[in-house]
Design an enzyme around this catalytic site. Structure first.
Site, PDB file in Angstrom:
ATOM      1  N   ASP A 194     -43.788  44.672 -20.048  1.00 43.67           N
ATOM      2  CA  ASP A 194     -42.756  43.796 -20.626  1.00 43.67           C
ATOM      3  C   ASP A 194     -43.371  42.434 -20.970  1.00 43.67           C
ATOM      4  O   ASP A 194     -43.015  41.410 -20.411  1.00 43.67           O
ATOM      5  CB  ASP A 194     -41.566  43.615 -19.662  1.00 43.67           C
ATOM      6  CG  ASP A 194     -41.962  42.948 -18.339  1.00 43.67           C
ATOM      7  OD1 ASP A 194     -41.093  42.265 -17.736  1.00 43.67           O
ATOM      8  OD2 ASP A 194     -43.134  43.080 -17.915  1.00 43.67           O
ATOM      9  N   HIS A 223     -50.736  32.301 -10.619  1.00 42.94           N
ATOM     10  CA  HIS A 223     -50.701  33.680 -10.136  1.00 42.94           C
ATOM     11  C   HIS A 223     -50.521  34.652 -11.300  1.00 42.94           C
ATOM     12  O   HIS A 223     -49.561  34.509 -12.072  1.00 42.94           O
ATOM     13  CB  HIS A 223     -49.570  33.839  -9.110  1.00 42.94           C
ATOM     14  CG  HIS A 223     -49.733  32.923  -7.939  1.00 42.94           C
ATOM     15  ND1 HIS A 223     -49.190  31.649  -7.911  1.00 42.94           N
ATOM     16  CD2 HIS A 223     -50.455  33.056  -6.805  1.00 42.94           C
ATOM     17  CE1 HIS A 223     -49.539  31.059  -6.786  1.00 42.94           C
ATOM     18  NE2 HIS A 223     -50.299  31.880  -6.097  1.00 42.94           N
TER      19      HIS A 223
HETATM   20  O1  RIB Z   1     -42.821  39.432 -10.263  1.00 48.34           O
HETATM   21  C1  RIB Z   1     -43.876  39.412 -11.189  1.00 48.34           C
HETATM   22  C2  RIB Z   1     -43.611  40.400 -12.278  1.00 48.34           C
HETATM   23  O2  RIB Z   1     -42.417  40.026 -12.957  1.00 48.34           O
HETATM   24  C3  RIB Z   1     -44.716  40.443 -13.339  1.00 48.34           C
HETATM   25  O3  RIB Z   1     -44.814  41.749 -13.836  1.00 48.34           O
HETATM   26  C4  RIB Z   1     -44.202  39.505 -14.398  1.00 48.34           C
HETATM   27  O4  RIB Z   1     -44.671  39.856 -15.715  1.00 48.34           O
HETATM   28  C5  RIB Z   1     -42.713  39.702 -14.309  1.00 48.34           C
HETATM   29  O5  RIB Z   1     -42.339  40.800 -15.126  1.00 48.34           O
END
Ligand code: RIB
Length: 308
Positions: free
Chosen positions: A12, A237
């Site tokens: 996504d 992160h």
């Molecule tokens: O919690 C982190 C995740 O949520 C990652 O995949 C980021 O792209 C969001 O979709």
């Protein structure tokens, strides 16, 4: 050279998805079959366009399959506040020249698993597409060699609510379907991501060393990095990048813990939480192999290789 590993990525995009995808594009040991795209970080129209644009910037011709625009049951909020309204930092990039495929992501997953039995499937976003594919074809898990999921918060330290991580929290019902369908899957959770932060100044040096891909990525990630520095301090992160490292180079993983994991789909306080049976009290099957850590040097190597 040994046969390359067939790789399918459900995503996504999303800023950290983009870095993970660039890592996969740079892997000599994997043969990318395509990208199946879901809503999540932002709406499906944006995530599909971002996937196509990233392929164009990276110079890779990959089929991009649009998937589910909404979660299976209940509506959910996006993460535009992190990634920008368009999911790629609202830079106003020129639209991609190539269109997406007409085939639905769930159908593409089924077809590609039949054409490439034993493929590596990496899920970087909400699990809606995979859950739909499983409902259409319950025999799908037998044709997946390895499933790696970025999602969850294994001791309840969520990022989209007190106890839920975004991908699982966006579609808990889908995650439940997936976690119950696979006898074994690898889980790279948010808390592991927090243990592998990236110093902002080092990341900026990597961008400066790179070429056009690095410049594009620096631009689309600027807003997210600024947001992160304000909220979380000196470490950034890359959740999907950590999951992609575990997928592309399992040898870089320093420890796994295999445990039963369930998804809370009801509840007032903890919908979307990943409930890990750390004491093996439930007697349920320990299907999740939970990542404990990776070699930071290997992580940084892949992140830089992705931008080269
Ligand atoms: O919690 C982190 C995740 O949520 C990652 O995949 C980021 O792209 C969001 O979709």
């Amino acid at each position: 050279m040994p046969d390359r590993i067939p790789l399918l990525i459900d995503t996504d995009p999303g800023v950290d998805d983009a870095w993970a995808l660039l890592m996969a594009f740079a892997s000599p040991a994997h043969r990318l079959l395509g990208l199946t795209v879901t809503a999540g970080n932002v709406g499906l129209d944006h995530t599909v366009r971002n996937a196509l644009k990233l392929c164009e910037v990276a110079g890779v011709e990959l089929p991009v399959f649009p998937g589910c625009p909404v979660p299976l049951v209940h509506p959910a909020g996006d993460a535009a506040y992190v990634h920008g309204r368009d999911g790629f930092g609202d830079t106003g990039y020129l639209p991609p020249a190539r269109p997406a495929e007409a085939e639905h992501a769930a159908l593409a997953m089924i077809r590609l698993s039949r054409a490439h039995p034993g493929l590596l499937l990496v899920c970087l976003g909400p699990l809606t597409n995979l859950a739909l594919a499983l409902r259409l074809d319950p025999g799908l898990p037998a044709r997946i060699g390895r499933l790696v999921v970025m999602g969850g918060a294994v001791t309840g330290q969520g990022n989209t609510s007190v106890s839920a991580e975004f991908n699982i929290g966006f579609d808990p019902e889908a995650a439940h379907v997936v976690f119950e369908a696979f006898e074994s899957f690898d889980l790279v959770d948010w808390e592991a991501v927090l243990r592998h932060g990236l110093p902002h100044d080092e990341v900026e040096r990597w961008f400066a060393e790179g070429g056009p891909k690095a410049a594009f990525y620096a631009a689309i990630s600027r807003r997210t990095r600024e947001w992160s520095e304000d909220r979380r301090g000196q470490l950034w992160h890359c959740a999907d990048g950590l999951a992609m490292l575990a997928a592309l180079e399992p040898e870089a993983v320093t420890g796994w813990a295999r445990r039963p994991v369930a998804v809370e789909t009801g509840g007032r306080l903890a919908r979307g939480a990943t409930i890990v049976d750390w004491g093996n009290r439930s007697g349920r099957p320990a299907r999740a192999r939970i990542l404990e850590g990776v070699d930071p040097a290997r992580f940084h190597h892949w992140l830089r290789l992705a931008l080269a």
